[in-house]
Scaffold this active site. Structure first.
Site, PDB file in Angstrom:
ATOM      1  N   GLN A 129       0.822  -1.200   0.000  1.00  0.00           N
ATOM      2  CA  GLN A 129       0.000   0.000   0.000  1.00  0.00           C
ATOM      3  C   GLN A 129       0.862   1.259   0.000  1.00  0.00           C
ATOM      4  O   GLN A 129       2.056   1.200   0.297  1.00  0.00           O
ATOM      5  CB  GLN A 129      -0.925   0.016   1.222  1.00  0.00           C
ATOM      6  CG  GLN A 129      -0.178   0.004   2.546  1.00  0.00           C
ATOM      7  CD  GLN A 129      -1.091  -0.206   3.737  1.00  0.00           C
ATOM      8  OE1 GLN A 129      -2.287  -0.434   3.589  1.00  0.00           O
ATOM      9  NE2 GLN A 129      -0.535  -0.124   4.935  1.00  0.00           N
ATOM     10  N   ASP A 168     -12.546  -0.754   5.166  1.00  0.00           N
ATOM     11  CA  ASP A 168     -13.564  -1.413   4.351  1.00  0.00           C
ATOM     12  C   ASP A 168     -13.211  -2.892   4.183  1.00  0.00           C
ATOM     13  O   ASP A 168     -12.056  -3.285   4.383  1.00  0.00           O
ATOM     14  CB  ASP A 168     -13.667  -0.718   2.978  1.00  0.00           C
ATOM     15  CG  ASP A 168     -14.330   0.646   3.094  1.00  0.00           C
ATOM     16  OD1 ASP A 168     -15.310   0.753   3.840  1.00  0.00           O
ATOM     17  OD2 ASP A 168     -13.868   1.594   2.437  1.00  0.00           O
ATOM     18  N   HIS A 175     -15.617   9.261  15.363  1.00  0.00           N
ATOM     19  CA  HIS A 175     -15.207   8.688  16.642  1.00  0.00           C
ATOM     20  C   HIS A 175     -16.253   8.905  17.734  1.00  0.00           C
ATOM     21  O   HIS A 175     -16.507   8.004  18.549  1.00  0.00           O
ATOM     22  CB  HIS A 175     -13.854   9.265  17.060  1.00  0.00           C
ATOM     23  CG  HIS A 175     -12.724   8.794  16.206  1.00  0.00           C
ATOM     24  ND1 HIS A 175     -11.838   9.645  15.587  1.00  0.00           N
ATOM     25  CD2 HIS A 175     -12.336   7.548  15.841  1.00  0.00           C
ATOM     26  CE1 HIS A 175     -10.949   8.950  14.898  1.00  0.00           C
ATOM     27  NE2 HIS A 175     -11.240   7.669  15.027  1.00  0.00           N
ATOM     28  N   ASP A 187     -13.727  -0.782  14.655  1.00  0.00           N
ATOM     29  CA  ASP A 187     -13.246   0.377  13.890  1.00  0.00           C
ATOM     30  C   ASP A 187     -12.374  -0.150  12.764  1.00  0.00           C
ATOM     31  O   ASP A 187     -11.151  -0.061  12.804  1.00  0.00           O
ATOM     32  CB  ASP A 187     -12.467   1.309  14.816  1.00  0.00           C
ATOM     33  CG  ASP A 187     -11.940   2.541  14.100  1.00  0.00           C
ATOM     34  OD1 ASP A 187     -12.392   2.816  12.976  1.00  0.00           O
ATOM     35  OD2 ASP A 187     -11.057   3.221  14.669  1.00  0.00           O
ATOM     36  N   GLY A 199      -7.405  -8.823  14.944  1.00  0.00           N
ATOM     37  CA  GLY A 199      -8.664  -8.676  15.669  1.00  0.00           C
ATOM     38  C   GLY A 199      -9.558  -9.894  15.581  1.00  0.00           C
ATOM     39  O   GLY A 199     -10.227 -10.263  16.557  1.00  0.00           O
ATOM     40  N   GLU A 242      -5.016  -3.856  17.754  1.00  0.00           N
ATOM     41  CA  GLU A 242      -4.550  -3.304  16.478  1.00  0.00           C
ATOM     42  C   GLU A 242      -3.575  -4.298  15.848  1.00  0.00           C
ATOM     43  O   GLU A 242      -2.660  -4.782  16.517  1.00  0.00           O
ATOM     44  CB  GLU A 242      -3.875  -1.955  16.710  1.00  0.00           C
ATOM     45  CG  GLU A 242      -3.112  -1.398  15.517  1.00  0.00           C
ATOM     46  CD  GLU A 242      -3.957  -1.221  14.275  1.00  0.00           C
ATOM     47  OE1 GLU A 242      -3.521  -1.683  13.195  1.00  0.00           O
ATOM     48  OE2 GLU A 242      -5.056  -0.623  14.383  1.00  0.00           O
ATOM     49  N   ASP A 247      -5.048   4.710  15.133  1.00  0.00           N
ATOM     50  CA  ASP A 247      -4.704   6.125  15.251  1.00  0.00           C
ATOM     51  C   ASP A 247      -5.008   6.675  16.644  1.00  0.00           C
ATOM     52  O   ASP A 247      -4.572   7.777  16.979  1.00  0.00           O
ATOM     53  CB  ASP A 247      -5.413   6.959  14.179  1.00  0.00           C
ATOM     54  CG  ASP A 247      -6.929   6.811  14.218  1.00  0.00           C
ATOM     55  OD1 ASP A 247      -7.528   6.931  15.297  1.00  0.00           O
ATOM     56  OD2 ASP A 247      -7.532   6.585  13.139  1.00  0.00           O
ATOM     57  N   PRO A 305      -6.818  -6.935   4.703  1.00  0.00           N
ATOM     58  CA  PRO A 305      -6.802  -7.393   6.092  1.00  0.00           C
ATOM     59  C   PRO A 305      -8.114  -7.165   6.831  1.00  0.00           C
ATOM     60  O   PRO A 305      -8.443  -7.905   7.754  1.00  0.00           O
ATOM     61  CB  PRO A 305      -5.666  -6.565   6.719  1.00  0.00           C
ATOM     62  CG  PRO A 305      -4.800  -6.177   5.582  1.00  0.00           C
ATOM     63  CD  PRO A 305      -5.720  -6.004   4.407  1.00  0.00           C
TER      64      PRO A 305
END
Length: 281
Positions: A31, A159, A62, A156, A139, A106, A86, A163
């Site tokens: 990416q 799309d 958020h 969170d 996750g 994460e 983030d 992953p």
């Protein structure tokens, strides 16, 4: 002449943001990650020229994925965040002094460190809060054998591509249900229904099979282009039916001052326009 970042998410429709200052640009085998300054939205994070979050409007996303389930629940002590590298989601959850423990899972430790460096205004110190347990793991794998149960689970995710795809499966949602306390609430990011309708339909089809109360609510986030964004909602409890007066009392007791969320917005967000209702299974 000002450079433009043209988003590549949809083949037939796009938005563009001006790159007023490029702060970071790195391309790997998988990416391309960019952070740039935009005079309207502040710092903007993109992956493969798709907007992930911005300094200017992240608060809407958020706040609505945290305060809606936490205040609807009314007694949430343990919260699980899947994704959210983030730190913005943890930031909003931890505004609630009544929350004793937050587990954040994460998949990429690099995302956390990168965000601390280039997007510190999103986390606002959340990573230093002693109530936060940061777990670097997949996750979907974590959800199979979670560390205890949770009153609220927030997915969170990106799309359902690459992953993030495993976080939109029936199996994942089944594991999430098992990780909820009685009356616990699961909320999910489900894209912009006007242009990503299948994403919402597929999630809610799974919710319908698993939960007593399922559906979605909406919020408009300017840089998630194409109309209001949908957030999936699932619970076996009655939290969706909490009345406005109770929400107002809980909101006042929480002592928080969001920029988007209000108890009135909370209730109204569950009112769906016709084209979204047609996407429900």
């Amino acid at each position: 002449m000002t450079k433009l970042m043209m988003e590549t998410l949809y083949p037939e429709y796009a938005q563009a943001l001006s790159i007023d200052e490029l702060l970071y640009d790195s391309e790997t085998d998988h990416q391309r990650l960019k952070v740039f300054q935009n005079n309207r939205f502040g710092r903007v994070l993109t992956l493969d020229d798709v907007v992930q979050t911005t300094e200017g409007d992240n608060f809407i996303y958020h706040e609505m994925l945290t305060h809606v389930p936490i205040l609807a629940h009314g007694a949430a002590k343990r919260v699980l965040i899947i994704g959210g590298g983030d730190g913005g989601m943890a930031r909003e959850v931890l505004r609630h002094a009544s929350v004793d423990h937050v587990t954040m899972v994460e998949i990429d430790a690099g995302v956390v460190e990168f965000s601390k460096t280039y997007l510190p205004m999103l986390s606002q110190g959340a990573f230093d809060d002693p109530r936060l347990n940061l777990v670097i793991a997949d996750g979907a794998d974590f959800m199979k054998t979670p560390d205890g149960t949770f009153d609220v689970i927030i997915v969170d995710s990106t799309d359902p591509i690459g992953p993030g795809e495993v976080l939109f499966t029936d199996t994942f949602y089944g594991h999430a249900k098992n990780a909820l306390t009685p009356g616990g609430i699961l909320v999910t990011q489900n894209g912009v229904p006007f242009v990503q309708g299948d994403e919402l339909t597929n999630t809610l089809r799974a919710f319908k099979a698993l939960f007593d109360d399922w559906g979605c609510y909406l919020a408009t986030v300017p840089t998630y282009a194409g109309g209001p964004m949908a957030f999936g909602w699932a619970t076996d409890g009655e939290a969706r039916n909490v009345d406005l007066a109770t929400l107002e009392d809980r909101f006042a007791a929480a002592g928080i001052a969001p920029d988007y969320y209000t108890p009135e917005v909370h209730k109204a967000a569950f009112a769906l326009p016709g084209y979204v209702k047609k996407l429900l299974p």
